[in-house]
Every structure is written in structure tokens, then in C-alpha cells.
Design a protein around this motif. Structure first.
Motif, PDB file in Angstrom:
ATOM      1  N   SER A 124       0.831  -1.205   0.000  1.00 41.88           N
ATOM      2  CA  SER A 124       0.000   0.000   0.000  1.00 41.88           C
ATOM      3  C   SER A 124       0.868   1.258   0.000  1.00 41.88           C
ATOM      4  N   ASN A 125       0.367   2.282  -0.642  1.00 47.05           N
ATOM      5  CA  ASN A 125       1.074   3.562  -0.741  1.00 47.05           C
ATOM      6  C   ASN A 125       0.352   4.581   0.147  1.00 47.05           C
ATOM      7  N   ASP A 126       0.987   4.961   1.254  1.00 48.36           N
ATOM      8  CA  ASP A 126       0.335   5.929   2.151  1.00 48.36           C
ATOM      9  C   ASP A 126       0.614   7.374   1.762  1.00 48.36           C
ATOM     10  N   PHE A 127       1.402   7.573   0.686  1.00 45.06           N
ATOM     11  CA  PHE A 127       1.687   8.913   0.147  1.00 45.06           C
ATOM     12  C   PHE A 127       2.244   9.861   1.211  1.00 45.06           C
ATOM     13  N   GLY A 128       2.860   9.309   2.245  1.00 43.37           N
ATOM     14  CA  GLY A 128       3.433  10.128   3.303  1.00 43.37           C
ATOM     15  C   GLY A 128       2.410  10.807   4.187  1.00 43.37           C
ATOM     16  N   GLY A 285      19.974  -0.360  -7.901  1.00 43.15           N
ATOM     17  CA  GLY A 285      20.787   0.045  -9.042  1.00 43.15           C
ATOM     18  C   GLY A 285      20.107  -0.163 -10.378  1.00 43.15           C
ATOM     19  N   LEU A 286      18.833  -0.550 -10.384  1.00 44.80           N
ATOM     20  CA  LEU A 286      18.059  -0.707 -11.609  1.00 44.80           C
ATOM     21  C   LEU A 286      17.149   0.505 -11.801  1.00 44.80           C
ATOM     22  N   SER A 287      16.819   0.803 -13.035  1.00 44.48           N
ATOM     23  CA  SER A 287      15.925   1.943 -13.311  1.00 44.48           C
ATOM     24  C   SER A 287      14.528   1.644 -12.798  1.00 44.48           C
ATOM     25  N   THR A 288      13.976   2.573 -12.009  1.00 45.97           N
ATOM     26  CA  THR A 288      12.627   2.427 -11.463  1.00 45.97           C
ATOM     27  C   THR A 288      11.847   3.718 -11.669  1.00 45.97           C
ATOM     28  N   ASN A 289      10.520   3.640 -11.524  1.00 48.08           N
ATOM     29  CA  ASN A 289       9.690   4.832 -11.619  1.00 48.08           C
ATOM     30  C   ASN A 289       9.375   5.365 -10.223  1.00 48.08           C
ATOM     31  N   LYS A 290       8.471   6.337 -10.131  1.00 49.25           N
ATOM     32  CA  LYS A 290       8.150   6.951  -8.843  1.00 49.25           C
ATOM     33  C   LYS A 290       7.479   5.977  -7.878  1.00 49.25           C
ATOM     34  N   LYS A 291       6.905   4.902  -8.416  1.00 48.58           N
ATOM     35  CA  LYS A 291       6.260   3.893  -7.574  1.00 48.58           C
ATOM     36  C   LYS A 291       7.209   2.731  -7.257  1.00 48.58           C
ATOM     37  N   ASN A 292       8.492   2.930  -7.506  1.00 47.66           N
ATOM     38  CA  ASN A 292       9.536   1.933  -7.242  1.00 47.66           C
ATOM     39  C   ASN A 292       9.457   0.727  -8.170  1.00 47.66           C
ATOM     40  N   GLN A 293       8.639   0.784  -9.217  1.00 52.24           N
ATOM     41  CA  GLN A 293       8.534  -0.334 -10.144  1.00 52.24           C
ATOM     42  C   GLN A 293       9.752  -0.383 -11.065  1.00 52.24           C
ATOM     43  N   ILE A 294      10.256  -1.590 -11.311  1.00 51.88           N
ATOM     44  CA  ILE A 294      11.396  -1.768 -12.199  1.00 51.88           C
ATOM     45  C   ILE A 294      10.949  -1.550 -13.642  1.00 51.88           C
ATOM     46  N   LYS A 295      11.652  -0.718 -14.360  1.00 54.99           N
ATOM     47  CA  LYS A 295      11.314  -0.458 -15.754  1.00 54.99           C
ATOM     48  C   LYS A 295      11.803  -1.606 -16.629  1.00 54.99           C
TER      49      LYS A 295
END
Length: 432
Positions: A124-128, A285-295
Motif C-alpha cells: 500500500s502507498n500511504d503517500f506520506g 541500481g536498476l531503473s525504477t519509476n516513482k512507484k519503485n517499479q522496475i522499468k
């Protein structure tokens, strides 16, 4: 020459299905060593966690033990939690595992690989949002679901004693009007009736107030408007109070504060708003997006390393020009099927094929009362709208399809028979 080692990190819907298929095609003939790494020892299908959280699902009946499953399906299970990757040496660093009392069970260690598949799902993403981590339940894992069930039953028991009541009604706040929030709201009302019927608590369902809060203009924003409207109408008939266009800016132990400074007094809070991949993925060390998903590319290979793959909720896989594959269980299953074929092609020096997501429709369960959704969707069709008995049967079939992918037809048929018998032999609700 030793056969290559394929390590799959994460035993969720996609990871376990992939390990099963690779075990059959590569592990059994000893063409590759298939290793499934997971920090837990058992698997529960994630779309069922809301049922586990309310006690409707008996996890002892529906859990899959990785050790027993791996032995039957020709792969190896390793218990561990990934902490880092040495891509040059092709080695995984695993964090030590400690028990509930803080005693080390497994020390920190390393695991080598030739090909690596990341299938870690999402959280879950609590968005801080202030107070969410401290005062809200999350239902991302079986442990969290069981923790919520214990707290739920204890809250019901406390409410039975007038001197311990905080509010005139036992109020549960659910933040997030996606599938998890919607399904949990319906299950909670059903659970309250069963707890009363079994004599666990004197609280009647009419004494319970469930508030469902969604920041978007409607519930289930990722699905069709027709499904959203039908679900909202059904929930309101059950007695759920719906708040749309309502963001939560603070959470406290006994209240939620909305963006409009409205205060909703609560006895129990659940956060089910938004998802993201586990944060540590952004540190590998892998490219990820703002949701931490691996590209990844359409072949499901990391854009940084062709020997590393990712699937399911932890992967950002392109779909069309400006979109990516949605984080849904059916997408993870489809990706597992494609990746199993691609890894075989890779070992046979054949070209890899691109993954194409096919939306088979969406179904939302409203406990035993109803189900709503659509099937057989395509780019040219909205699909067949379903609700009522037929939709409930279709929803139940989704779990059977998952069982087919990890057990095969004979065991799935036996599991169906056992479930039918248990419906008559055991209570509908797990009470401990």
C-alpha cells in the motif's frame, strides 16, 4: 557443464505460477535449476486477503506450503529476504531472518544466479500521509490480514462493554475505494453478522458504521463507470457510507481528518489507497519509476540488464505509447505465462517475444451478497456486464484458475470438493 540457475524472487500469484511452469519445463528434465526465494513459508492468493482479514477465509485450508509445493513441482524453495544485488558477480545478498522474539533463524548469506526474475508484488502507498503508518491497518500480506482480524474481534468485544465504548456506533474507516477497499467494506458487514450469530459479540450489524473514503470522483476509478455506480448502489443498500472526492490528510487512533477538515470518528482504520512496489527496489541500481517499479522492456527484461526480468505489480511494462500494464492479478498471470516461454527460448538461443496484455474483464466481490463486473473485454468491446449469481460464480472461478496454474487439474478438483464439504462441516468464519 552445470545447468543455469533461474532465481525467482517473490512467491505471489505471478512468481509461484512462473516457478511451477519452469519447474515442469526446465526443472524436471534438469535443463535448469529453478529457485523460488520468499521470506514467508506459505502462499496465499493476494485477492483473498480481505477474506482472511475478516475471518471468512481459513488460511490453513487455502495456504500453499512452498516446501511441499516445490518438491512436487521440480523447483527449489529458499527462505530469504533480498537486500541487494551484485550484478557483476550475479549474486543476491539476503538479509538475516529473525523470529518474533528477535532471534536469528537464518544468517545473512548470498545466492548466485544466471537469470533473475523479480516478482515481489506491491504494498500500500500511504503517500506520506501523517499518522497512517501508526494508526491504520494495511492488508498487504497474510500477517497483516491476521493482525487486522485479531484487532477487529477485540474491538467488537470491547464495544460490547458500554464503559469501553468510544462512540455511539462501532465505526470502521476504510481509506481507498479500489477493489480492496470495496470488497473489505462488504466483508466487514457480513463478518459482523456472523460474529453476532456465533455469539462472539452482542454487537448487531445495525450498531456498526462503515465509512469508505475515496479521493477520486467515484469508486473503482480504474473500472467502468457502470461497474462503479452499481457497486456504490449495492454498498449503500448494505449500509456503507460512501465519501468520494474525499482525500484523507491525517490519521489518528480514533479519527480520520479529511482534506476538507471534516473529522470522522473511528474505532478501527484501514488504509487501502494506492499501491507501490517495495521501496528497496529503488536501491538496487536498476531503473525504477516513482512507484519503485522496475522499468522493463516488452520482453519483461530490465532496461538495464538483459539477465534480470520483472513481472507483476513490481514491474513497469509498456503498453501502447503512453501507458503501462495495470497492476492486476490477471496481468501477473499472463506475464508469468509469457516469461516462462521466453526463458525457455533464451536457453534455446531463440528470440524472445513481446508481452501483450489482454484485459479479460474485472469482477468485484461484495461478500456473499453480490458480485459485479464485466468479462471478455477487448479494445473494441466493453465486454459482458455481470452481476448477481452469475457474477459470483465467475468471481469464484478466478481463484480456481489460479489453483489450476499452480496445482494442475486433479488437485484443483479435489480442492473444490474439499471446499464444498467444509461448507457443511465447519463454520463459515474462522473465529480464532
Amino acid at each position: 557443464m552445470n545447468p543455469p540457475t533461474i532465481v525467482i524472487v517473490g512467491g505471489g500469484a505471478g512468481g509461484l505460477a512462473l516457478a511451477t511452469q519452469l519447474g515442469r519445463t526446465l526443472g524436471k528434465p534438469e535443463r535448469a535449476n529453478i529457485v523460488l526465494l520468499d521470506r514467508d513459508t506459505t502462499h496465499v492468493w493476494k485477492p483473498l486477503l480481505h477474506e482472511l482479514a475478516t475471518g471468512v477465509l481459513n488460511s490453513s485450508m487455502d495456504e500453499v506450503d512452498y516446501r511441499g509445493h516445490s518438491s512436487a513441482h521440480h523447483y527449489r524453495y529458499q527462505r530469504g529476504s533480498l537486500s541487494g544485488i551484485d550484478r557483476e558477480a550475479k549474486r543476491l545478498r539476503l538479509a538475516p531472518i529473525v523470529d518474533e522474539e528477535g532471534i536469528e533463524v537464518f544468517p545473512a548469506r548470498e545466492l548466485s544466479y544466471d537469470y533473475l526474475v523479480m516478482a515481489l508484488g506491491s504494498v500500500s502507498n500511504d503517500f506520506g500521509t501523517p499518522g497512517v503508518a501508526e494508526h491504520c491497518h494495511f492488508i498487504d500480506s497474510p500477517q497483516q490480514a491476521r493482525g487486522f482480524q485479531r484487532d477487529m474481534i477485540n474491538t467488537f468485544l470491547r464495544y460490547t462493554d458500554p464503559s469501553m465504548r468510544q462512540h455511539t456506533q462501532l465505526t470502521i474507516g476504510i481509506v481507498g475505494g479500489g477493489a480492496t477497499g470495496v470488497e473489505l467494506a462488504a466483508e466487514l458487514l457480513d463478518a459482523s453478522r456472523m460474529l453476532n450469530a456465533y455469539g462472539v459479540t452482542a454487537v448487531d450489524h445495525q450498531q456498526i458504521s462503515v465509512h469508505l473514503l475515496e479521493a477520486a470522483p467515484r469508486l473503482l476509478p480504474g473500472l467502468s463507470e457502470r461497474i462503479s455506480q452499481t457497486v456504490q448502489q449495492e454498498l449503500e443498500k448494505m449500509g456503507v457510507t460512501i465519501h468520494v472526492d474525499t482525500a484523507v490528510k491525517e490519521a489518528h487512533a480514533s479519527r480520520l481528518i479529511t482534506g476538507d477538515d471534516e473529522t470522522i470518528e473511528t474505532d478501527l482504520n484501514v488504509w487501502a489507497a494506492g499501491i507501490k512496489a517495495p521501496p528497496f527496489l529503488a536501491e538496487l541500481g536498476l531503473s525504477t519509476n516513482k512507484k519503485n517499479q522496475i522499468k522493463v522492456a516488452k520482453t519483461l527484461q530490465s532496461i538495464d540488464d538483459p539477465t534480470i526480468f520483472a513481472l507483476g505489480d513490481c514491474a513497469e511494462c509498456p503498453q501502447g505509447e503512453d501507458s503501462s500494464v495495470p497492476p492486476r492479478a490477471q496481468a501477473a498471470h499472463q506475464q508469468a505465462k509469457r516469461l516462462a516461454k521466453n526463458l525457455v527460448n533464451l536457453l534455446e538461443d531463440k528470440p524472445l517475444t513481446d508481452f501483450r496484455y489482454r484485459d479479460r474483464g474485472s469482477l468485484v466481490s461484495l461478500a456473499r451478497y453480490d458480485a459485479v463486473g464485466s468479462l471478455m473485454r477487448s479494445s473494441a468491446s466493453r465486454g459482458l456486464f455481470l452481476e448477481g449469481w452469475l457474477a459470483r460464480r465467475a468471481y469464484a472461478s478466478l481463484y480456481r484458475m489460479h489453483q489450476l496454474s499452480i496445482h494442475g487439474a486433479p488437485k484443483t478438483a479435489l480442492a473444490w470438493l474439499v471446499d464444498k464439504l467444509n461448507r457443511y462441516l465447519k463454520p463459515r468464519m474462522k473465529l480464532h
